[in-house]
Enzyme design. Structure first.
Site, mmCIF file in Angstrom:
data_model
loop_
_atom_site.group_PDB
_atom_site.id
_atom_site.type_symbol
_atom_site.label_atom_id
_atom_site.label_comp_id
_atom_site.label_asym_id
_atom_site.label_seq_id
_atom_site.Cartn_x
_atom_site.Cartn_y
_atom_site.Cartn_z
ATOM 1 C CB CYS A 103 -23.713 -100.632 34.271
ATOM 2 S SG CYS A 103 -24.289 -101.145 35.888
ATOM 3 C CG ASP A 506 -31.408 -77.833 -3.597
ATOM 4 O OD1 ASP A 506 -30.694 -77.494 -4.552
ATOM 5 O OD2 ASP A 506 -32.484 -78.453 -3.720
ATOM 6 C CG ASP A 710 -33.816 -82.758 -3.154
ATOM 7 O OD1 ASP A 710 -32.765 -83.360 -2.839
ATOM 8 O OD2 ASP A 710 -34.076 -82.440 -4.321
#
Length: 827
Positions: A103, A506, A710
């Protein structure tokens, strides 16, 4: 007794009664408009509208709507399902007719041939179709009509409608299963009579054969309908699906048994009992498979259930209960103790403790007061709050999370591409093998044995297990991880993450808490300390940077200042990665980095430079202050390192991963932080816009890179990386930029995500291996005549259930025992 309109709820005036059948049940309406709208709502699969409308609420009788698919071409209707109503649009449709991997292939290839279709992706697991199209070239109604033409009745996806459709489909399947079971028990008595000696008498033999014929014919027509419908859909679209082989097997067995029944002079056995038995067994397998898949991927449904459907609306001091969907931004609602917040909003009155564990994973309750933000689905603990509505339903933070979980569950990992390429040929090969087996045994063992062997081959080979191998594992992993604070936006990321060799972090807000504190300062002699600090706070108050917030709060607390004490700032300007500028009483005030001041030709006093160097050895960041071209002083801020950061770095290094600290801070400060974390490569003094270039450079060296940031300042780098991982509260920027969002702000979840990716990939490989092994073992046995159609009907669904069950085992990755074991390893 006064009758009320089924749609609008208003009393029906005498003589205006209109009766119409809705899904087989006669309903009363007050006008043709209500009747037409009700029909459209039910035809669109949106009957949950009536479930969401509170009892007693009256609607206005609507004008007659358009009852065909063109109803969905209106922007007003599409706005409920489409986030961006531009030229290029995207929607998720739902079709309960999707039940096998063939399908998926059929729908995707049919859609790909249509002009204006930019993307068509089918989620086999939850029966959803993601469509992206150019609205100038093709309309949504044309897409829906095309899907209908190939046998898939698609409607825009709505979570509650999806659940209702699921229940309806399962109920229908259960009825057919029950009928087949009843027929099987009755036919069994006739078979027992024939085997006990009745077959020796020609009259009794014919009598029982005709009884079996009648029962088998009805059972084949009713209980076998789902298989024939699927087969007809495949043939109409000039493709071959799984149901084609099953239908061929059933019809072949039925036709031979009919021939024997209608020609009693020929010696032979009928197999009506066998036919009914394997219809019953196939339906059991399909029913169990549907239940298992639903349980395995119900994480997004459980998340959405956390969001209330009604709210207490405050209007002119009066409180009324209304559906959440009727609320507009700016409306005020009342949330009582013990209630869940139905919307995202801002508190305008009251104070209370709020439990946000369902979003953040933190069991600790948080105090909220006027001005604080609240999220839908979180719990108001002990105070009555008045909240101003900001967003509702799918636009809330919870709604966006649910949407991304569903996107991840429907996405395809690279390893699935091979399975998709094999799928179209699978059934064709199956039919070829069945014909070969029938032909061989027809000449060597007779027609009866040949038919049974060919039927067994047709039924035993099923591509479902192979097709489910990857999407089931991804769906379970994406859903269960979201409930534990790890939001995976794209299922393919789970495979990519396993191959990441270089993690770039970071510093501020990621390896550190991002909560800077003013630790010390030094001003040029002769200056008014409070005046300088007041000007710094007044300037930094205009900025949203974490350093600016820390400075403002520290100065406000230390000098007992309030917002009324801020000086007027003109021509305020932010220089990303450098500092801020503004005019205070016509004086140019700058607060920023030493590097920026040197670029502007501002001389830094030697004794302050030496002092800044000493503080840098303590991992403290220096922020300089200047009035005009004269330095007024330097401020020193420190950010606390996250307690779990060092353990995370150690575990990644133990796995052989390369780790780098990427920061815009001074090199000395960044190196000091790296040393505290056990040592890693440092790339410092990098502007936000240059972080993207750093990631590109690492990738150009052939490395697979994951960026952890962040989610705001690091957005370009998160997008550039092979895998972007954002910490934070799930803001729009972080969710758009990153592939994985750590909702609970726990950086140790990076390692958990790495382990989860390895577990998911291992499960996918196990599933593919088991489905291949099943076919390698069972197909030769069926071709050799060692398996009957009944055994084939039992083992075929079992292969799918094995794959589903193995994928469901991923849930144990987050079991209390497994979590405790991982935490024990970390400690």
């Amino acid at each position: 007794m006064t009758q009320h309109c089924f749609h609008c709820g208003q009393a029906i005036p005498q003589g205006d009664l209109i009766l119409k059948p809705i899904q087989g049940e006669e309903r009363a309406f007050c006008c043709h408009g209500c009747a037409s709208v009700c029909e459209v709502i039910y035809e669109a699969g949106m009957q949950s509208f009536y479930q969401r409308t509170p009892d007693g609420e009256l609607l206005s009788p609507p004008p007659p709507p358009n009852k065909d698919a063109g109803f969905f071409d209106y922007d007003e209707v599409q706005s409920q399902y489409v986030s961006d109503l531009g030229d290029r649009r995207e929607i998720t449709l739902m079709s309960e007719a999707i039940h096998c991997a063939a399908c998926v292939w059929l729908i995707e290839h049919t859609m790909a041939k249509m002009d204006g279709i930019l993307l068509a992706s089918v989620n086999f697991t939850n029966k959803q179709i993601k469509i992206r199209w150019d609205n100038n070239q093709i309309k949504l109604s044309e897409i829906i009509k095309k899907l209908n033409s190939i046998g898939y009745d698609a409607t825009p996806y709505d979570p509650s409608a999806s659940e209702a459709a699921y229940r309806k489909a399962n109920r229908d399947l259960l009825y057919r299963l029950g009928f087949a079971g009843f027929a099987m028990m009755n036919v069994m008595w006739f078979s027992v009579a024939l085997y006990s000696g009745a077959a020796e008498d020609q009259e009794y033999r014919n009598y029982f054969h005709w009884l079996q014929f009648v029962i088998a014919t009805v059972t084949l027509a009713y209980s076998g309908k789902p298989f024939f419908k699927g087969a007809w859909t495949s043939l109409r679209s000039k493709s071959v699906g799984m149901d084609v082989s099953i239908s061929l097997g059933m019809l072949t067995t039925y036709a031979y048994s009919c021939w024997v029944t209608m020609h009693p002079e020929n010696v032979g056995d009928v197999y009506f009992d066998t036919l009914i038995d394997f219809i019953f067994l196939l339906l059991i397998g399909r029913y169990l498979e549907a239940i298992s898949k639903n349980k395995a991927v119900d994480a997004s449904r459980r998340l959405m259930d956390l969001q209330p459907r009604v709210a207490r609306k405050v209007t002119a001091g009066e409180v009324e209960v209304v559906p959440v969907r009727t609320l507009l931004p700016g409306t005020q609602i009342l949330v009582k103790p013990g209630d869940k917040f139905p919307v995202d909003g801002i508190i305008v009155e009251g104070q209370s403790m709020v439990n946000e564990s369902m979003l953040s994973g933190e069991s600790r309750e948080i105090s909220k007061s006027v001005g604080a933000q609240v999220s839908a689905g979180t719990l108001n603990v002990d105070g009555t709050l008045t909240v101003e509505v900001k967003s509702i339903l799918q636009d809330t933070r919870l709604g966006r999370i649910v949407h991304m979980v569903e996107e991840a569950q429907g996405s395809k990992a690279p390893i699935q591409c091979t399975a998709d390429k094999i799928m179209p040929w699978f059934v064709t090969v199956t039919i070829t093998l069945a014909v070969f087996s029938f032909t061989y045994w027809f000449f060597n063992a007779g027609i009866e044995f040949a038919i049974m062997t060919g039927t067994a081959v047709l039924i035993i080979t099923c591509p479902c297990a192979f097709g489910l191998a990857t999407p089931m594992a991804i769906a379970v992993a994406s859903g269960i991880s979201a409930r534990h604070g790890i939001l995976v936006k794209n299922g393919a990321v789970l495979e990519t993450l396993n191959g990441i060799e270089h993690f770039v972090f970071d510093k501020t807000g990621t390896l550190t808490k991002g909560q800077m504190k003013l630790m010390d300062f030094e001003l040029v002699s002769g200056l008014d300390e409070k005046a300088v600090m007041q000007s710094v706070a007044s300037l930094e108050h205009q900025s949203e940077h974490s350093l600016a917030t820390a400075l403002t709060e520290s100065i406000k607390s230390q000098y007992q200042l309030s917002t009324q004490d801020w000086l007027k700032v003109d021509e305020f300007k932010t220089h990303p990665g450098k500092g801020v500028y503004g005019l205070i009483s016509s004086d140019e005030i700058r607060v920023g980095t030493a590097k920026w001041f040197q670029e502007l030709g501002i001389d830094l006093p030697q004794h302050l430079k030496e002092l800044a160097l000493k503080h840098a050895q303590l991992a403290q960041t220096a922020v300089w202050v200047a009035k005009g071209q004269e330095v007024q002083g330097v401020l020193f801020l420190e950010d606390e390192i996250r307690a779990e950061a060092q353990r995370l770095i150690e575990r990644l290094k133990a796995k052989g991963k390369k780790v780098t600290l990427l920061s815009g801070d001074q090199t000395v400060v960044a190196e000091r932080v790296a040393a505290k974390l056990g040592g890693m490569e440092v790339i410092a003094e990098v502007l936000p816009e240059d972080k993207n270039n750093v990631i590109r450079e690492l990738q150009s060296q052939g490395q697979q890179v994951a960026m952890v940031g962040d989610g705001v300042n690091d957005a370009p780098a998160l997008v550039r990386a092979n895998v972007g991982i954002a910490l934070g509260s799930g803001t729009d920027v972080s969710m758009e930029s990153a592939d994985i969002v750590l909702i609970n702000n726990d950086i140790s979840a990076v390692d958990t995500a790495v382990e989860l990716s390895a577990r998911t990939l291992r499960t996918i490989k196990q599933n593919i291996a088991s489905s291949i092994a099943y076919n390698i073992i069972m197909v030769p046995l069926a071709m050799g005549g060692a398996l009957t159609p009944l055994i084939a009907a039992i083992t075929m669904p079992l292969s799918s259930l094995v794959v589903i069950g193995n994928a469901a085992r991923i849930r144990r990755f987050f079991s209390p025992k497994a979590i405790a074991a991982r935490q024990g390893e970390k400690d």
